[in-house]
Write a protein that holds these residues in place. Structure first.
Motif, short mmCIF file in Angstrom:
data_model
loop_
_atom_site.label_atom_id
_atom_site.label_comp_id
_atom_site.label_asym_id
_atom_site.label_seq_id
_atom_site.Cartn_x
_atom_site.Cartn_y
_atom_site.Cartn_z
N SER A 118 14.57 8.65 -6.90
CA SER A 118 14.16 9.97 -7.39
C SER A 118 12.65 10.20 -7.27
O SER A 118 12.21 11.35 -7.28
CB SER A 118 14.60 10.16 -8.84
OG SER A 118 13.85 9.34 -9.71
N VAL A 119 11.87 9.12 -7.16
CA VAL A 119 10.41 9.28 -7.05
C VAL A 119 9.88 8.79 -5.70
O VAL A 119 8.68 8.84 -5.46
CB VAL A 119 9.67 8.55 -8.19
CG1 VAL A 119 10.08 9.10 -9.56
CG2 VAL A 119 9.89 7.04 -8.12
N ALA A 120 10.77 8.32 -4.83
CA ALA A 120 10.33 7.75 -3.55
C ALA A 120 9.51 8.75 -2.73
O ALA A 120 8.49 8.40 -2.13
CB ALA A 120 11.52 7.26 -2.75
N GLY A 121 9.95 9.99 -2.70
CA GLY A 121 9.22 11.01 -1.95
C GLY A 121 7.83 11.24 -2.52
O GLY A 121 6.85 11.40 -1.78
N LEU A 122 7.71 11.25 -3.86
CA LEU A 122 6.41 11.43 -4.50
C LEU A 122 5.49 10.26 -4.21
O LEU A 122 4.29 10.43 -3.99
CB LEU A 122 6.61 11.60 -6.01
CG LEU A 122 7.50 12.76 -6.46
CD1 LEU A 122 7.67 12.75 -7.98
CD2 LEU A 122 6.91 14.09 -6.00
N VAL A 123 6.05 9.05 -4.21
CA VAL A 123 5.26 7.85 -3.92
C VAL A 123 4.78 7.88 -2.47
O VAL A 123 3.62 7.56 -2.17
CB VAL A 123 6.07 6.58 -4.21
CG1 VAL A 123 5.33 5.33 -3.73
CG2 VAL A 123 6.37 6.47 -5.69
N ALA A 124 5.64 8.27 -1.58
CA ALA A 124 5.26 8.36 -0.17
C ALA A 124 4.14 9.38 0.03
O ALA A 124 3.21 9.16 0.80
CB ALA A 124 6.47 8.71 0.68
N ASP A 125 4.23 10.51 -0.70
CA ASP A 125 3.19 11.55 -0.59
C ASP A 125 1.84 11.05 -1.06
O ASP A 125 0.79 11.51 -0.58
CB ASP A 125 3.59 12.78 -1.40
CG ASP A 125 4.75 13.54 -0.76
OD1 ASP A 125 5.02 13.31 0.43
OD2 ASP A 125 5.40 14.34 -1.48
N ARG A 126 1.84 10.12 -2.01
CA ARG A 126 0.57 9.59 -2.52
C ARG A 126 0.00 8.49 -1.62
O ARG A 126 -1.05 7.93 -1.91
CB ARG A 126 0.75 9.06 -3.95
CG ARG A 126 1.17 10.14 -4.95
CD ARG A 126 1.18 9.61 -6.37
NE ARG A 126 1.67 10.62 -7.31
CZ ARG A 126 1.50 10.58 -8.63
NH1 ARG A 126 0.85 9.55 -9.17
NH2 ARG A 126 1.97 11.53 -9.41
N ARG A 127 0.72 8.14 -0.57
CA ARG A 127 0.28 7.14 0.41
C ARG A 127 -0.07 5.81 -0.26
O ARG A 127 -1.10 5.20 0.02
CB ARG A 127 -0.89 7.68 1.22
CG ARG A 127 -0.53 8.89 2.09
CD ARG A 127 -1.72 9.39 2.85
NE ARG A 127 -2.75 9.91 1.96
CZ ARG A 127 -4.00 10.19 2.33
NH1 ARG A 127 -4.37 9.98 3.60
NH2 ARG A 127 -4.87 10.65 1.46
N ILE A 128 0.81 5.38 -1.13
CA ILE A 128 0.64 4.12 -1.83
C ILE A 128 0.68 2.96 -0.82
O ILE A 128 1.49 2.95 0.10
CB ILE A 128 1.73 3.94 -2.90
CG1 ILE A 128 1.64 5.06 -3.95
CG2 ILE A 128 1.65 2.57 -3.55
CD1 ILE A 128 0.34 5.09 -4.71
N GLN A 129 -0.20 1.97 -1.01
CA GLN A 129 -0.28 0.83 -0.10
C GLN A 129 0.30 -0.46 -0.68
O GLN A 129 0.60 -1.39 0.06
CB GLN A 129 -1.74 0.60 0.30
CG GLN A 129 -2.35 1.77 1.07
CD GLN A 129 -3.85 1.68 1.15
OE1 GLN A 129 -4.55 1.84 0.15
NE2 GLN A 129 -4.35 1.42 2.35
N LEU A 130 0.43 -0.52 -2.00
CA LEU A 130 1.01 -1.69 -2.66
C LEU A 130 1.71 -1.23 -3.93
O LEU A 130 1.16 -0.42 -4.69
CB LEU A 130 -0.06 -2.72 -3.02
CG LEU A 130 0.40 -3.91 -3.89
CD1 LEU A 130 1.34 -4.83 -3.09
CD2 LEU A 130 -0.80 -4.71 -4.41
#
Length: 266
Positions: A118-130
């Protein structure tokens, strides 16, 4: 030359939990060292004692749905699964990879998968590296799913109950992790002995507290003081400190011991 900040998502059960100030201090220290921190948790405790660094972390809070079956959470979940089917299947395989034996653990694992999706898209948008999970139970489980969903490395920190009691699927979580930190030599020995083929992943990092840069020297004849701070509950082990004080008293050692805290053993 401007250095790009490393973007890290930390997963905890509750952000700014009073009994987990060691995590709050760690987040603030990383923020002060230039790491761009984002924190995912099921809830956040509103506190009036946060430092400037902790307040910056609070502004990048990402709420994990407690029950990820609401219309918004479910829509985000299904959209990400449809948009990234191969990555979603990789995450789904973890459900069997954890090899949970108890029904309650299987149910929790499904919930963790739904939260992560449910939050994967939001995490991808934030360009998380770790992605880093504090505690090897539910946070690490959600982190492992999220790591596969967005293709970002996973790190974990193991503490106590999550290693020795609530430790279902621990082998899979260790295997999924880039590294596993822990806070005591005992935990490090346990992990290295239990998972000898993974021992290169394990690192001990003690919990620290800020210390003053200048400290007045203690007079040679001044008696020493032992200071212990914590919740006054059985698992904190203050009984052993009191026993040690008794032994020092029996040896005619002059000292002061102060215990600071609140709880049922007050």
């Amino acid at each position: 030359m401007h250095r790009r900040r490393v973007r890290v998502l930390v997963i905890v059960n509750r952000l700014f939990e009073w009994s987990q100030n060691f995590i709050t201090r760690e987040l603030a220290e990383l923020e002060d060292h230039g790491v761009e921190l984002h924190v995912a948790a099921r809830s956040r405790i509103d506190r009036g004692d946060l430092t400037a660094a902790e307040q910056r972390v609070a502004r990048r809070f990402l709420r994990l749905p407690e029950v990820p079956l609401g219309p918004v959470s479910l829509a985000r979940h299904l959209w990400y699964a449809a948009a990234h089917p191969r990555m979603y299947v990789r995450a789904l395989r973890l459900l069997w990879g954890f090899k949970h034996r108890r029904i309650v653990d299987v149910v929790r694992s499904v919930v963790c998968l739904c939260r992560a999706a449910s939050v994967a898209g939001l995490v991808a948008d934030r360009r998380i590296q770790l992605i880093h999970a504090h505690f090897m139970n539910a946070p690490a489980e959600a982190g492992a799913y999220l790591s596969r969903l967005v293709g970002v490395p996973l790190g974990c920190t193991g503490h106590a109950r999550d290693l020795y009691v609530d430790n279902g699927g621990l082998l899979a979580k260790v295997s999924e992790s880039w590294f596993v930190a822990t806070c005591t030599a005992q935990n490090l020995a346990f992990l290295s002995t239990t998972f000898p083929t993974q021992r290169d992943k394990f690192v001990r990092i003690y919990h620290g507290v800020p210390a003053p840069s200048h400290q007045a020297p203690r007079a040679a004849r001044e008696k020493p003081m032992f200071l212990a701070v914590g919740r006054l509950v059985p698992k904190k082990g203050f009984e052993y400190l009191i026993d040690a004080c008794e032994r020092l008293r029996d040896r005619s050692t002059d000292f002061t011991c102060r215990i600071v805290g609140q709880g049922p053993l007050y």
